[in-house]
Write a protein that holds these residues in place. Structure first.
Motif, PDB file in Angstrom:
ATOM      1  N   VAL A  87      39.230  49.110  29.182  1.00 25.90           N
ATOM      2  CA  VAL A  87      39.347  49.407  30.613  1.00 25.90           C
ATOM      3  C   VAL A  87      39.329  48.129  31.448  1.00 25.90           C
ATOM      4  O   VAL A  87      39.976  48.049  32.512  1.00 25.90           O
ATOM      5  N   ILE A  88      38.635  47.082  30.974  1.00 21.60           N
ATOM      6  CA  ILE A  88      38.591  45.817  31.710  1.00 21.60           C
ATOM      7  C   ILE A  88      39.969  45.158  31.715  1.00 21.60           C
ATOM      8  O   ILE A  88      40.413  44.610  32.735  1.00 21.60           O
ATOM      9  N   SER A  89      40.666  45.203  30.575  1.00 20.28           N
ATOM     10  CA  SER A  89      42.013  44.620  30.478  1.00 20.28           C
ATOM     11  C   SER A  89      42.948  45.287  31.483  1.00 20.28           C
ATOM     12  O   SER A  89      43.645  44.613  32.258  1.00 20.28           O
ATOM     13  N   TRP A  90      42.972  46.619  31.459  1.00 23.78           N
ATOM     14  CA  TRP A  90      43.846  47.369  32.363  1.00 23.78           C
ATOM     15  C   TRP A  90      43.455  47.152  33.824  1.00 23.78           C
ATOM     16  O   TRP A  90      44.320  46.936  34.682  1.00 23.78           O
ATOM     17  N   SER A  91      42.159  47.189  34.097  1.00 24.21           N
ATOM     18  CA  SER A  91      41.688  47.103  35.488  1.00 24.21           C
ATOM     19  C   SER A  91      42.013  45.753  36.114  1.00 24.21           C
ATOM     20  O   SER A  91      42.358  45.680  37.300  1.00 24.21           O
ATOM     21  N   ALA A  92      41.889  44.669  35.328  1.00 21.77           N
ATOM     22  CA  ALA A  92      42.196  43.334  35.861  1.00 21.77           C
ATOM     23  C   ALA A  92      43.643  43.265  36.330  1.00 21.77           C
ATOM     24  O   ALA A  92      43.941  42.737  37.416  1.00 21.77           O
ATOM     25  N   LEU A  93      44.538  43.819  35.537  1.00 20.60           N
ATOM     26  CA  LEU A  93      45.965  43.781  35.873  1.00 20.60           C
ATOM     27  C   LEU A  93      46.288  44.713  37.037  1.00 20.60           C
ATOM     28  O   LEU A  93      47.031  44.359  37.955  1.00 20.60           O
ATOM     29  N   ILE A  94      45.707  45.913  37.013  1.00 19.56           N
ATOM     30  CA  ILE A  94      45.956  46.882  38.092  1.00 19.56           C
ATOM     31  C   ILE A  94      45.429  46.354  39.423  1.00 19.56           C
ATOM     32  O   ILE A  94      46.123  46.408  40.451  1.00 19.56           O
ATOM     33  N   LEU A  95      44.206  45.822  39.415  1.00 19.22           N
ATOM     34  CA  LEU A  95      43.618  45.301  40.648  1.00 19.22           C
ATOM     35  C   LEU A  95      44.429  44.121  41.169  1.00 19.22           C
ATOM     36  O   LEU A  95      44.667  44.001  42.377  1.00 19.22           O
TER      37      LEU A  95
ATOM     38  N   ASN B 278      37.516  53.027  35.523  1.00 18.89           N
ATOM     39  CA  ASN B 278      36.197  52.762  36.085  1.00 18.89           C
ATOM     40  C   ASN B 278      36.327  52.432  37.570  1.00 18.89           C
ATOM     41  O   ASN B 278      37.399  52.584  38.169  1.00 18.89           O
ATOM     42  N   SER B 279      35.261  51.948  38.138  1.00 20.78           N
ATOM     43  CA  SER B 279      35.235  51.668  39.570  1.00 20.78           C
ATOM     44  C   SER B 279      36.294  50.644  39.973  1.00 20.78           C
ATOM     45  O   SER B 279      36.962  50.788  41.007  1.00 20.78           O
ATOM     46  N   VAL B 280      36.462  49.588  39.162  1.00 22.07           N
ATOM     47  CA  VAL B 280      37.429  48.535  39.473  1.00 22.07           C
ATOM     48  C   VAL B 280      38.855  49.070  39.372  1.00 22.07           C
ATOM     49  O   VAL B 280      39.726  48.718  40.179  1.00 22.07           O
TER      50      VAL B 280
ATOM     51  N   LEU C  14      39.655  50.905  42.442  1.00 20.28           N
ATOM     52  CA  LEU C  14      39.816  49.970  43.560  1.00 20.28           C
ATOM     53  C   LEU C  14      41.230  49.397  43.568  1.00 20.28           C
ATOM     54  O   LEU C  14      41.860  49.279  44.626  1.00 20.28           O
ATOM     55  N   GLY C  15      41.742  49.029  42.377  1.00 15.56           N
ATOM     56  CA  GLY C  15      43.100  48.508  42.287  1.00 15.56           C
ATOM     57  C   GLY C  15      44.133  49.541  42.709  1.00 15.56           C
ATOM     58  O   GLY C  15      45.091  49.226  43.438  1.00 15.56           O
ATOM     59  N   ALA C  16      43.968  50.773  42.252  1.00 17.34           N
ATOM     60  CA  ALA C  16      44.928  51.837  42.598  1.00 17.34           C
ATOM     61  C   ALA C  16      44.893  52.135  44.099  1.00 17.34           C
ATOM     62  O   ALA C  16      45.947  52.312  44.736  1.00 17.34           O
TER      63      ALA C  16
ATOM     64  N   MET D  32      38.223  60.505  41.840  1.00 11.76           N
ATOM     65  CA  MET D  32      37.218  59.607  41.259  1.00 11.76           C
ATOM     66  C   MET D  32      36.064  60.399  40.652  1.00 11.76           C
ATOM     67  O   MET D  32      35.614  60.113  39.537  1.00 11.76           O
ATOM     68  N   LYS D  33      35.579  61.377  41.382  1.00 12.22           N
ATOM     69  CA  LYS D  33      34.423  62.144  40.902  1.00 12.22           C
ATOM     70  C   LYS D  33      34.745  62.949  39.644  1.00 12.22           C
ATOM     71  O   LYS D  33      33.868  63.210  38.826  1.00 12.22           O
ATOM     72  N   GLN D  34      36.028  63.329  39.488  1.00  6.05           N
ATOM     73  CA  GLN D  34      36.429  64.047  38.278  1.00  6.05           C
ATOM     74  C   GLN D  34      36.297  63.164  37.041  1.00  6.05           C
ATOM     75  O   GLN D  34      36.133  63.673  35.932  1.00  6.05           O
ATOM     76  N   HIS D  35      36.368  61.848  37.236  1.00  4.95           N
ATOM     77  CA  HIS D  35      36.197  60.900  36.134  1.00  4.95           C
ATOM     78  C   HIS D  35      34.765  60.363  36.067  1.00  4.95           C
ATOM     79  O   HIS D  35      34.492  59.427  35.329  1.00  4.95           O
ATOM     80  N   GLY D  36      33.867  60.969  36.847  1.00  5.37           N
ATOM     81  CA  GLY D  36      32.465  60.545  36.816  1.00  5.37           C
ATOM     82  C   GLY D  36      32.196  59.230  37.523  1.00  5.37           C
ATOM     83  O   GLY D  36      31.207  58.554  37.242  1.00  5.37           O
ATOM     84  N   VAL D  37      33.076  58.847  38.457  1.00  5.15           N
ATOM     85  CA  VAL D  37      32.914  57.590  39.193  1.00  5.15           C
ATOM     86  C   VAL D  37      32.614  57.920  40.652  1.00  5.15           C
ATOM     87  O   VAL D  37      33.417  58.550  41.336  1.00  5.15           O
ATOM     88  N   GLU D  38      31.455  57.511  41.124  1.00  6.44           N
ATOM     89  CA  GLU D  38      31.078  57.752  42.518  1.00  6.44           C
ATOM     90  C   GLU D  38      31.719  56.698  43.413  1.00  6.44           C
ATOM     91  O   GLU D  38      31.611  55.505  43.142  1.00  6.44           O
ATOM     92  N   PRO D  39      32.384  57.106  44.491  1.00  5.57           N
ATOM     93  CA  PRO D  39      32.981  56.125  45.403  1.00  5.57           C
ATOM     94  C   PRO D  39      31.922  55.205  45.999  1.00  5.57           C
ATOM     95  O   PRO D  39      30.842  55.655  46.393  1.00  5.57           O
TER      96      PRO D  39
END
Length: 398
Positions: A211-219, A245-247, A250-252, A272-279
């Motif tokens: 998820v870190i790999s994907w998130s860095a590029l998306i953000l 995840n949260s990051v 944020l990118g999306a 976000m909440k459906q994936h268990g991530v609180e804004p």
């Protein structure tokens, strides 16, 4: 058979370390206090997870007590304890004490050097990190993947793409294959330096991605005006079964804000909440930015007033800029009042309101704001630009 006291210490150490590793620092500290209350005496295996837990709970007082205890039992000279102390103080934003500890050590191993380098890199002092690295090279400290990750973090923070490429070349020479943490650090560095072609090349060549790999590029794409790429990657990530995840969110959301896709942003925000991530505040800030860019300034102000957080200056400043673009004078006055209360010495907020009054033809109000600035001695700050050359940064004032 070990002595009963030794067996008890080993079991206590195992419990404290397990709790600290599993994200339960408060429970780890509670177990440590229970151990002390029963008359147990800690050793150099006990203190590192205790110090990690102090940092995770953000308690400087408990960290100071643990440090004092390490001195009392003569454990500060132990390299594992010293490294834990350096990281603890750096995570508590106390780099000065971390460096004092490092300088006071008679013996330093690669772990201690790496801990101090990571402290500078993660503490937002990239120039110090690179200077410190030069000392590591001069001392012939073994350079492992953890060192390279810290170097790449520093290069990304400062935007030193040339030095980042040198670190990349060094990684290729030194390491067989690409460890996941190193691949993630390379993607992050290239994204922060604006080298998206290199970032995508590294990403595509990684044997494993998380998820870190994907998130860095998306953000990176989302924040740099490439919303179509960011959202495509966001969809591909979901198709591959990687949980965002949260990051990632944020990118999306940033991508939606930059492309004016407010309805898409709302859908992602609600998902976000459906994936268990609180804004968090930063996600609300993206939503407010998306609304403001789309001209829905009143809705952005309403979102700010109803969210479960206090807004920060960046969030309010973005909405204030939208107020000027879309001529929302009443909202601008409300937002400016909050910003001036938060930072009464910052001239930009006064100037923004004065400019909004001028745009609306209310020149007397604009002059009143400028006169008030002179009265309370709020001066317009000069701007700076940074130019990279050799191994330093030159700042030019304008």
């Amino acid at each position: 058979m070990p002595a009963p006291a030794t067996a008890t210490l080993v079991s206590c150490n195992a419990l404290v370390a397990s709790l600290a590793r599993s994200g339960r620092p408060a429970d780890a500290l509670r177990a440590f206090r229970d151990m002390l209350a029963r008359g147990g005496l800690p050793d150099h295996f006990t203190l590192p997870p205790v110090l990690r837990s102090c940092a995770l709970t953000g308690s400087s007082a408990l960290a100071a007590s643990a440090h004092a205890l390490s001195l009392k039992i003569g454990a500060q000279g132990n390299l594992f304890v010293a490294s834990a102390l350096v990281l603890c103080y750096s995570n508590l934003s106390n780099l000065a004490d971390a460096r004092r500890l490092f300088d006071g050590m008679r013996e330093r191993d690669a772990v201690l050097w790496t801990s101090m380098l990571s402290a500078y890199a993660q503490g937002g002092q990239p120039e110090e990190a690179l200077r410190f690295f030069q000392g590591m090279v001069a001392t012939r400290v073994q350079l492992d993947a953890v060192v390279m990750v810290s170097l790449l973090l520093a290069c990304g923070q400062i935007g030193w793409r040339r030095h980042g490429r040198s670190v990349h070349a060094c990684c290729i020479r030194r390491f067989q294959g690409m460890p996941l943490s190193l691949g993630n650090a390379l993607v992050d560095m290239y994204v922060k330096c604006g080298e998206f072609a290199f970032a995508e090349r590294v990403f595509a060549g990684m044997p494993r991605r998380d998820v870190i790999s994907w998130s860095a590029l998306i953000l990176g794409h989302g924040l740099n005006g490439r919303p179509d790429v960011a959202l495509r990657l966001f969809d591909e990530m979901g198709a591959e079964g990687v949980k965002p995840n949260s990051v990632t969110f944020l990118g999306a959301l940033s991508a939606c804000a930059h492309s004016g896709m407010v309805d898409k942003a709302y859908a992602i925000f609600k998902g976000m909440k459906q994936h268990g991530v609180e804004p968090e505040l930063k996600h609300y800030s993206c939503m407010a930015d998306a609304l403001g860019r789309d001209g829905r300034v009143v809705a952005a102000v309403k979102l700010i007033e109803e969210m479960p957080f206090e807004p920060d200056e960046a969030m309010l400043g973005g909405v204030l800029a939208a107020c000027r673009v879309h001529g929302e004078l009443e909202a601008a006055e409300r937002i400016s009042k909050k910003l001036m209360g938060m930072s009464p010495a910052k001239s930009g907020y006064f100037m923004s309101l004065a400019n909004i009054y001028s745009d609306a033809g209310r020149y007397s109000d604009a002059e009143r704001i400028r006169g008030f600035m002179k009265e309370v001695k709020v001066d317009k700050l000069p701007g700076y630009s940074s130019v990279e050359y050799d191994v330093s940064v030159s700042k030019s004032r304008f």
